[in-house]
Design a protein around this motif. Structure first.
Motif, PDB file in Angstrom:
ATOM      1  N   ASN A 183       1.344  11.650 -11.928  1.00 16.61           N
ATOM      2  CA  ASN A 183       1.184  10.903 -13.181  1.00 16.61           C
ATOM      3  C   ASN A 183       1.864   9.536 -13.168  1.00 16.61           C
ATOM      4  O   ASN A 183       1.973   8.880 -14.210  1.00 16.61           O
ATOM      5  N   THR A 184       2.321   9.106 -11.996  1.00 16.93           N
ATOM      6  CA  THR A 184       2.986   7.807 -11.899  1.00 16.93           C
ATOM      7  C   THR A 184       2.072   6.780 -11.253  1.00 16.93           C
ATOM      8  O   THR A 184       1.494   7.023 -10.183  1.00 16.93           O
ATOM      9  N   LEU A 185       1.930   5.653 -11.896  1.00  9.37           N
ATOM     10  CA  LEU A 185       1.189   4.518 -11.368  1.00  9.37           C
ATOM     11  C   LEU A 185       2.194   3.475 -10.912  1.00  9.37           C
ATOM     12  O   LEU A 185       3.008   2.994 -11.712  1.00  9.37           O
ATOM     13  N   PHE A 186       2.166   3.151  -9.626  1.00 10.61           N
ATOM     14  CA  PHE A 186       3.067   2.145  -9.055  1.00 10.61           C
ATOM     15  C   PHE A 186       2.312   0.813  -8.985  1.00 10.61           C
ATOM     16  O   PHE A 186       1.230   0.738  -8.394  1.00 10.61           O
ATOM     17  N   VAL A 187       2.879  -0.215  -9.569  1.00  6.48           N
ATOM     18  CA  VAL A 187       2.236  -1.530  -9.579  1.00  6.48           C
ATOM     19  C   VAL A 187       3.170  -2.553  -8.943  1.00  6.48           C
ATOM     20  O   VAL A 187       4.314  -2.723  -9.379  1.00  6.48           O
ATOM     21  N   CYS A 188       2.671  -3.223  -7.909  1.00  9.15           N
ATOM     22  CA  CYS A 188       3.432  -4.303  -7.277  1.00  9.15           C
ATOM     23  C   CYS A 188       3.201  -5.572  -8.090  1.00  9.15           C
ATOM     24  O   CYS A 188       2.098  -6.120  -8.080  1.00  9.15           O
ATOM     25  N   GLY A 236       6.855  -6.117   0.853  1.00  7.72           N
ATOM     26  CA  GLY A 236       7.041  -7.252  -0.034  1.00  7.72           C
ATOM     27  C   GLY A 236       7.869  -8.307   0.651  1.00  7.72           C
ATOM     28  O   GLY A 236       8.889  -8.004   1.276  1.00  7.72           O
ATOM     29  N   GLY A 237       7.441  -9.561   0.552  1.00  8.70           N
ATOM     30  CA  GLY A 237       8.146 -10.615   1.273  1.00  8.70           C
ATOM     31  C   GLY A 237       8.069 -10.324   2.764  1.00  8.70           C
ATOM     32  O   GLY A 237       7.003 -10.079   3.318  1.00  8.70           O
ATOM     33  N   ASP A 238       9.205 -10.275   3.414  1.00  9.72           N
ATOM     34  CA  ASP A 238       9.261  -9.954   4.842  1.00  9.72           C
ATOM     35  C   ASP A 238       9.912  -8.601   5.078  1.00  9.72           C
ATOM     36  O   ASP A 238      10.484  -8.354   6.143  1.00  9.72           O
ATOM     37  N   ASN A 239       9.824  -7.712   4.091  1.00 10.09           N
ATOM     38  CA  ASN A 239      10.503  -6.432   4.200  1.00 10.09           C
ATOM     39  C   ASN A 239       9.566  -5.255   3.990  1.00 10.09           C
ATOM     40  O   ASN A 239       8.607  -5.322   3.213  1.00 10.09           O
ATOM     41  N   LEU A 240       9.870  -4.169   4.696  1.00 12.83           N
ATOM     42  CA  LEU A 240       9.214  -2.884   4.501  1.00 12.83           C
ATOM     43  C   LEU A 240      10.222  -1.963   3.831  1.00 12.83           C
ATOM     44  O   LEU A 240      11.314  -1.733   4.354  1.00 12.83           O
ATOM     45  N   GLN A 263      10.727  -8.232  -4.087  1.00 14.52           N
ATOM     46  CA  GLN A 263       9.375  -8.778  -4.151  1.00 14.52           C
ATOM     47  C   GLN A 263       8.433  -7.721  -3.605  1.00 14.52           C
ATOM     48  O   GLN A 263       8.700  -7.113  -2.562  1.00 14.52           O
ATOM     49  N   SER A 264       7.333  -7.469  -4.301  1.00 16.91           N
ATOM     50  CA  SER A 264       6.429  -6.382  -3.901  1.00 16.91           C
ATOM     51  C   SER A 264       4.998  -6.891  -3.757  1.00 16.91           C
ATOM     52  O   SER A 264       4.540  -7.717  -4.544  1.00 16.91           O
ATOM     53  N   LYS A 265       4.289  -6.344  -2.740  1.00 13.14           N
ATOM     54  CA  LYS A 265       2.906  -6.767  -2.493  1.00 13.14           C
ATOM     55  C   LYS A 265       1.938  -5.593  -2.479  1.00 13.14           C
ATOM     56  O   LYS A 265       0.860  -5.668  -3.064  1.00 13.14           O
TER      57      LYS A 265
END
Length: 413
Positions: free
Chosen positions: A343-348, A390-394, A375-377
């Protein structure tokens, strides 16, 4: 005195003539292709030691590995057997690459106009096994979004590949259609058997594997490959997909294509020939989509590159696939990808971080948590963890009762 007035009259006439002439011209953003011979391009695929990523693209999860694309350059392979300490182990150099999909240890990737296949059964000895030439249109993938025209000049596309673009501003005579120079040419997936394993991409993916078929989509065209023989895919069909397609998500017997101005629904009841069912139209904006049950969730990002001013989350009622309808809309800041876990929607939400929504009541989605220090993509909600780039990170998170808790942050540079 009369001569002076005559000169003055000539002066104003010349200004008027110049102004009128200038009205027939405009400044146009023109994309000029950068070329490589097809022979050199196709011989440049390689498996190398890990490299630093230059431009983070999409993420893909398969078994204990995470694949991160380096836009137009290839795929970084990360060993994630220990999520607290992920480790880069290989770089698959694939020029012109944007997307991948994996099934039963065979990795499929686009390489500009070609589809390439790798055997990754031994991750320490990845093998290139197949290439299907000229199955994609490069123009579907790579024309810069800001370009208003494309100057192919005397480009020989029979013997050359477009590997990049240079965008310049040119003064051109106005024409009725400023784009006349442009050539137009997901959740966990069901396995075909108990032993079969298919990987999982994020909501920004253009590739989806369903049973024995690989579905790929460019800006205007869908290409369908029969992969029953995993090492030797066969192009089964190509067809028009819609307009400015950006993403593809599969749920059940349907493909949902996110475009800059709508969402297209296709049935894959006949897997080799997807059938157009309907289209939901919205204002122009960058648009990934995910689906759960009778509802589709899509984000529309505003800004210069995406056409609109507003950024929103839209909930679409797709209980009747033939007539999708807007159910609700919520404002966001700078949204990109999204994903669903129960039931959770994750939005970047881009620079505004990762946002969690309770979607138990799809018509009344509620924001429950915001992680605004990142920062999320895009995200991939796995069974036991959430992957996010996000950005340059995992980033990797474990699910907790009221949100997610960070497992690790891995710098891709």
């Amino acid at each position: 005195m009369k001569f002076k007035y005559f000169l003055l009259l000539l002066f104003f006439i010349s200004i008027w003539s110049c102004d009128k002439k200038d009205l027939n011209f405009e400044l146009v953003q023109v994309a000029i292709p950068e070329l490589m011979t097809k022979a050199d391009f196709r011989s440049s695929v390689a498996i190398t030691v890990p490299e630093k990523i230059e431009e983070t693209g999409k993420i893909y999860a398969y078994k204990n590995y995470i694949f991160v694309s380096d836009v137009n350059k290839g795929v970084h392979v990360i060993d994630n057997s220990n999520p607290e300490l992920p480790k880069a182990i290989k770089f698959i150099k694939i020029p012109g690459n944007e997307d991948i999909s994996v099934k039963d240890d065979f990795l499929y990737a686009d390489s500009a106009t070609d589809l390439v296949v790798f055997d990754i059964s031994d991750i320490n000895s990845i093998a290139f096994v197949e290439r299907l030439n000229d199955v994609f249109s490069i123009y579907d993938y790579d024309i810069p979004i800001e370009a208003q025209a494309v100057d192919y000049g005397k480009v020989d596309l029979e013997n050359n590949i477009i590997v990049g673009w240079t965008v310049t501003t040119e003064r051109r005579k106005k024409i009725d259609n400023q784009f006349i120079d442009v050539v137009l040419q997901n959740g966990a997936l069901a396995s075909s058997s108990a032993e079969s394993v298919t990987g999982q991409g994020g909501s920004l993916a253009r590739f989806q594997i369903v049973d024995n078929y690989l579905y790929t989509v460019g800006n205007y065209q869908m290409a369908i490959f029969n992969i029953q023989n995993l090492s030797s895919p066969v192009l089964a069909n190509t067809q028009n997909a819609g307009w400015n397609i950006e993403t593809m998500f599969q749920a059940g017997e349907y493909l949902y294509l996110g475009s800059t101005n709508g969402m297209y629904i296709y049935s894959i009841a006949n897997p080799s020939s997807p059938e157009y069912i309907s289209e939901f139209t919205h204002w122009e904006g960058c648009d990934p989509v995910v689906v759960d049950g009778d509802y589709a969730y899509l984000t529309l990002r505003g800004g210069n590159d995406c056409g609109q001013l507003e950024s929103v989350l839209e909930v679409i009622d797709i209980s009747d696939k033939a007539t999708p309808k807007l159910a609700s809309r919520y404002e966001l800041e700078n949204p990109y990808g999204l994903g669903i876990k129960e039931n959770t929607l994750f939005v970047c939400d881009g620079t505004s971080g990762l946002k969690l929504f309770d979607k138990e009541e799809p018509l009344d989605v509620k924001l429950t948590k915001t992680y605004d220090d990142i920062q999320s993509k895009d995200v991939i909600p796995l069974e036991n963890s959430l992957l996010m780039v996000g950005g340059d990170n995992l980033y990797q998170y474990k699910y907790i009762e009221d949100g997610v808790d960070l497992i690790s942050s891995y710098s891709l540079r």
